[in-house]
Design a protein around this motif. Sequence first.
Motif, PDB file in Angstrom:
ATOM      1  N   LEU A 163      -3.296 -46.712 -19.423  1.00 37.85           N
ATOM      2  CA  LEU A 163      -3.044 -45.693 -18.406  1.00 37.85           C
ATOM      3  C   LEU A 163      -3.544 -46.177 -17.051  1.00 37.85           C
ATOM      4  O   LEU A 163      -4.568 -46.855 -16.954  1.00 37.85           O
ATOM      5  CB  LEU A 163      -3.763 -44.395 -18.773  1.00 37.85           C
ATOM      6  CG  LEU A 163      -3.098 -43.471 -19.796  1.00 37.85           C
ATOM      7  CD1 LEU A 163      -4.066 -42.357 -20.159  1.00 37.85           C
ATOM      8  CD2 LEU A 163      -1.806 -42.889 -19.237  1.00 37.85           C
ATOM      9  N   GLU A 165      -5.405 -45.394 -13.807  1.00 32.61           N
ATOM     10  CA  GLU A 165      -6.434 -44.435 -13.409  1.00 32.61           C
ATOM     11  C   GLU A 165      -6.869 -44.688 -11.972  1.00 32.61           C
ATOM     12  O   GLU A 165      -7.174 -45.828 -11.620  1.00 32.61           O
ATOM     13  CB  GLU A 165      -7.663 -44.538 -14.330  1.00 32.61           C
ATOM     14  CG  GLU A 165      -7.403 -44.157 -15.780  1.00 32.61           C
ATOM     15  CD  GLU A 165      -7.156 -42.668 -15.977  1.00 32.61           C
ATOM     16  OE1 GLU A 165      -7.222 -41.911 -14.988  1.00 32.61           O
ATOM     17  OE2 GLU A 165      -6.882 -42.272 -17.113  1.00 32.61           O
ATOM     18  N   GLN A 167      -4.275 -41.247 -11.978  1.00 37.70           N
ATOM     19  CA  GLN A 167      -2.822 -41.100 -12.047  1.00 37.70           C
ATOM     20  C   GLN A 167      -2.330 -40.615 -10.682  1.00 37.70           C
ATOM     21  O   GLN A 167      -2.136 -39.426 -10.443  1.00 37.70           O
ATOM     22  CB  GLN A 167      -2.453 -40.112 -13.148  1.00 37.70           C
ATOM     23  CG  GLN A 167      -2.800 -40.593 -14.552  1.00 37.70           C
ATOM     24  CD  GLN A 167      -1.629 -41.275 -15.222  1.00 37.70           C
ATOM     25  OE1 GLN A 167      -0.609 -40.673 -15.526  1.00 37.70           O
ATOM     26  NE2 GLN A 167      -1.772 -42.576 -15.455  1.00 37.70           N
ATOM     27  N   THR A 180       7.848 -40.021 -20.153  1.00 40.45           N
ATOM     28  CA  THR A 180       7.982 -38.581 -20.350  1.00 40.45           C
ATOM     29  C   THR A 180       8.108 -38.311 -21.842  1.00 40.45           C
ATOM     30  O   THR A 180       9.091 -38.742 -22.466  1.00 40.45           O
ATOM     31  CB  THR A 180       9.220 -38.027 -19.624  1.00 40.45           C
ATOM     32  OG1 THR A 180       9.164 -38.375 -18.238  1.00 40.45           O
ATOM     33  CG2 THR A 180       9.290 -36.510 -19.766  1.00 40.45           C
ATOM     34  N   ILE A 232       4.702 -37.147 -11.694  1.00 37.08           N
ATOM     35  CA  ILE A 232       3.966 -37.639 -12.866  1.00 37.08           C
ATOM     36  C   ILE A 232       3.017 -36.584 -13.442  1.00 37.08           C
ATOM     37  O   ILE A 232       2.556 -36.718 -14.576  1.00 37.08           O
ATOM     38  CB  ILE A 232       3.192 -38.945 -12.553  1.00 37.08           C
ATOM     39  CG1 ILE A 232       2.161 -38.746 -11.442  1.00 37.08           C
ATOM     40  CG2 ILE A 232       4.166 -40.067 -12.216  1.00 37.08           C
ATOM     41  CD1 ILE A 232       1.293 -39.974 -11.193  1.00 37.08           C
ATOM     42  N   ARG A 237       3.925 -36.165 -18.253  1.00 37.70           N
ATOM     43  CA  ARG A 237       4.201 -37.574 -17.962  1.00 37.70           C
ATOM     44  C   ARG A 237       2.910 -38.373 -17.814  1.00 37.70           C
ATOM     45  O   ARG A 237       1.866 -37.848 -17.441  1.00 37.70           O
ATOM     46  CB  ARG A 237       5.035 -37.704 -16.690  1.00 37.70           C
ATOM     47  CG  ARG A 237       6.444 -37.158 -16.805  1.00 37.70           C
ATOM     48  CD  ARG A 237       7.276 -37.468 -15.568  1.00 37.70           C
ATOM     49  NE  ARG A 237       8.627 -36.972 -15.721  1.00 37.70           N
ATOM     50  CZ  ARG A 237       9.074 -35.811 -15.232  1.00 37.70           C
ATOM     51  NH1 ARG A 237       8.248 -35.040 -14.527  1.00 37.70           N
ATOM     52  NH2 ARG A 237      10.313 -35.438 -15.425  1.00 37.70           N
ATOM     53  N   GLU A 238       3.024 -39.679 -18.077  1.00 44.24           N
ATOM     54  CA  GLU A 238       1.897 -40.598 -17.944  1.00 44.24           C
ATOM     55  C   GLU A 238       2.364 -41.872 -17.252  1.00 44.24           C
ATOM     56  O   GLU A 238       3.437 -42.392 -17.553  1.00 44.24           O
ATOM     57  CB  GLU A 238       1.310 -40.933 -19.312  1.00 44.24           C
ATOM     58  CG  GLU A 238       0.683 -39.725 -20.005  1.00 44.24           C
ATOM     59  CD  GLU A 238       0.247 -40.030 -21.419  1.00 44.24           C
ATOM     60  OE1 GLU A 238      -0.904 -39.700 -21.780  1.00 44.24           O
ATOM     61  OE2 GLU A 238       1.067 -40.597 -22.178  1.00 44.24           O
ATOM     62  N   TYR A 240       1.809 -45.726 -16.797  1.00 43.87           N
ATOM     63  CA  TYR A 240       1.220 -46.838 -17.539  1.00 43.87           C
ATOM     64  C   TYR A 240       1.361 -48.149 -16.769  1.00 43.87           C
ATOM     65  O   TYR A 240       2.302 -48.329 -15.988  1.00 43.87           O
ATOM     66  CB  TYR A 240       1.915 -47.005 -18.892  1.00 43.87           C
ATOM     67  CG  TYR A 240       1.528 -45.981 -19.925  1.00 43.87           C
ATOM     68  CD1 TYR A 240       0.283 -46.037 -20.545  1.00 43.87           C
ATOM     69  CD2 TYR A 240       2.411 -44.968 -20.308  1.00 43.87           C
ATOM     70  CE1 TYR A 240      -0.073 -45.109 -21.511  1.00 43.87           C
ATOM     71  CE2 TYR A 240       2.064 -44.036 -21.272  1.00 43.87           C
ATOM     72  CZ  TYR A 240       0.817 -44.112 -21.878  1.00 43.87           C
ATOM     73  OH  TYR A 240       0.458 -43.198 -22.823  1.00 43.87           O
TER      74      TYR A 240
END
Length: 449
Positions: A163, A165, A167, A180, A232, A237-238, A240
């Motif tokens: 992830l 960071e 976000q 998603t 996001i 959602r994430e 990456y």
Amino acid sequence: MNTVHGRHAWLLMSLVGIVGLSGSSSADETTREPRTESSSPVWQEKAVEYAQIMSRVKWTPVVEGMPKRAGFFEKGTEYTGIPYSSVKAEGRYIGFDIFLKTFLAAVENPQSVLYTENLSGKVTNAECYYGAVCSSYTSYALQCGNWYVSRLHGPPFRDGISLVEPQSAQFAKAGDLIYTPPSTPSGGSHIELVTGITKNRDGKVTHVRVEDSWPQTTREINRSANKFNSHIAARGRELYRITNLDAWRENNKAESFLFPNYDDDSATPVINRVLLLDRGDWVAYHKGQPVKFNVIDKDALGVKSLVIKRGDTVVEEINHPGKGVIERSFETCADYTAHCVMQDGSLSEACEFSVCDLDFSMPAEQVSKRKPWEIKFSAVNMKVIIVYLKNETNGYDEHNVFVSEQDQQNGKIVIPADLIQDAGKVQVWLIGENRYGRLKKRQDIVVND
């Protein structure tokens, strides 16, 4: 083995401002900020470059009938980006199963599979016989030998990815992925690729450009930082980042296979103006599958004969074929060409294709997931490269099993015990390739506990 380096002049021209400018009428916001992000690792730069081979190609249907979501592409209208269609084992994925130039040749043939075949109602989430989906689009950009479905792009399914960071747009980089998740257990997921970061003179991110495969072709949106953050933050959602591409791809490296072929896909093809195949040009056929030669003679030069050759051997010469489709099938597996002799004695460009045999058998109609089981296969004029397993009851239970040189010599591959997670019906695709593309053959098997 294909090469994944080299840039062609037309592509460089189309990618001016690759990491800072949207250049797309589909974007909800565009900008010309003074500073752009350009210090990405080489593979991330290539991911953007390769994604935009597919997202910036332009093509125009020559007749009506090419299917898309809820309708048809319009004759004479120019489109940007390859069509969206989840072709699965029945059609062919652009970039993985066929060259981009094969699709472009098929566009120019009014009797090609693009206009005569419709996968809607036959294959879930598919319309056009040649196409792409979000996961094949990003997997192509990320230099994979075969696609990963969107829900398998991130952890815990892949190593070498984490992830971002925080976000936030301020920490996004070109090459990042936006995932998603499905809204329901049986629903579809989605994957997008960040292809550009724009910063102001103070180094603050002002815009983030995102591209994806989405009905009806591909999509490019250059969002302001605030709108990107809202994007996001919605739908679970994430964002990456792949930190180790080789760990993320594992054995699924494009450079280990003939496809994707980025050099051919990025070059401007010369499309035959006299003769085209029903599947375009530079394409593979199954043994016994009809090959439909369409004498189009766009420039009305007059055609004296159609010549079909296997290597240097003339298979057939058809005198005065006229305009229209001539159908033949071939039982001899080999590489073929077809060209026309014109009225003035000159020769047209040659269409190239191959005829191949690909087959496999499984031990029984049912197997146990707790025990290994074998797949026996055979291929002529094609190399078996992958067995793809797709569990119909669990969208996360999908696997590429790569065929080793020893497997090829043995003519069989072992599916390991406990590879399949859940009992149920499993699709088994055998995938082979040669220099003209890939072919797939599917059978189903029931996997029990």
